[in-house]
Design an enzyme around this catalytic site. Structure first.
Site: not given
Ligand code: URA
Length: 207
Positions: A102, A106, A198, A201
């Site tokens: 990402r 933006t 996550d 993770d």
């Protein structure tokens, strides 16, 4: 179309993944088992051919899945946590990988890696990522796969947020979503609640 798969074994194992006390090793193993249960559902309508086989009694033609026609596409890196269980069930499937990150300015996904088998238009493609959160990565991945020729495409995940489901359906109404649960919402950082944290993770112990 959204399919929430309610099988008791799947739901039980998902609860184990949600528990923050679950070790990385158990998380990975359980995710692999869940991937098999999800794959069982996602592949329910695959077309079978016939193969001639000689049984000890006589020769006949019997149902046969041409595994090479199936393609699994993992959205890196957490998608790889589901991939092994999928390949346990369809060992001949072809595998593609797509890497997206990402862009902080933006907030749009940027592709950094793409490796796909050829003839994508002739394959039954199942794209995987454990978490459908904002939907941005899944939307970008599906767009990219369609550009590469994908025609029969499904998306398999473990957990989905309503926000992600809405966004994905709006962008790709022709791609069915298969998930083990539809959770409550996203938090302000784009994590699913109640979720499991996550996924990458938890799989790889990088938290
Ligand atoms: N990705 C994750 O790994 N977890 C979430 O809750 C949302 C996105």
């Amino acid at each position: 179309m959204l399919h929430v798969i309610q099988h008791p074994l799947l739901q039980h194992k998902l609860t184990l993944l949600r528990d923050k006390a679950t070790s990385h090793a158990l998380f990975r193993q359980t995710l692999r088992e869940i991937a098999m249960l999800l794959t069982y559902e996602v592949t329910k309508d695959l077309e079978l051919g016939l193969r001639e086989v000689e049984t000890p009694m006589e020769t006949g033609r019997f149902p046969w899945l041409e595994g090479r026609r199936v393609c699994f596409v993992s959205i890196l890196r957490a998608g790889n946590g589901l991939l092994e269980g999928m390949l346990d069930l369809v060992p001949d499937a072809r595998v593609g990988h797509i890497g997206l990150y990402r862009d902080h300015a933006t907030l749009k996904p940027v592709e950094y890696y793409l490796k796909l088998p050829e003839a994508m238009g002739e394959r039954d493609i199942i794209m995987v990522d454990p978490m459908l959160a904002t939907g941005n990565s899944a939307i970008a991945a599906a767009t990219r796969l369609k550009e590469a020729g994908a025609r029969r495409l499904k998306f398999m995940c473990l957990l989905a947020a309503p926000e992600g489901v809405r966004a994905f359906k709006a962008a790709h109404p022709d791609v069915s979503i298969y998930t083990a649960a539809l959770d409550r919402q996203l938090n302000e950082k784009g994590y699913i609640l109640p979720g499991l944290g996550d996924a990458g993770d938890r799989i790889y112990g990088t938290a």
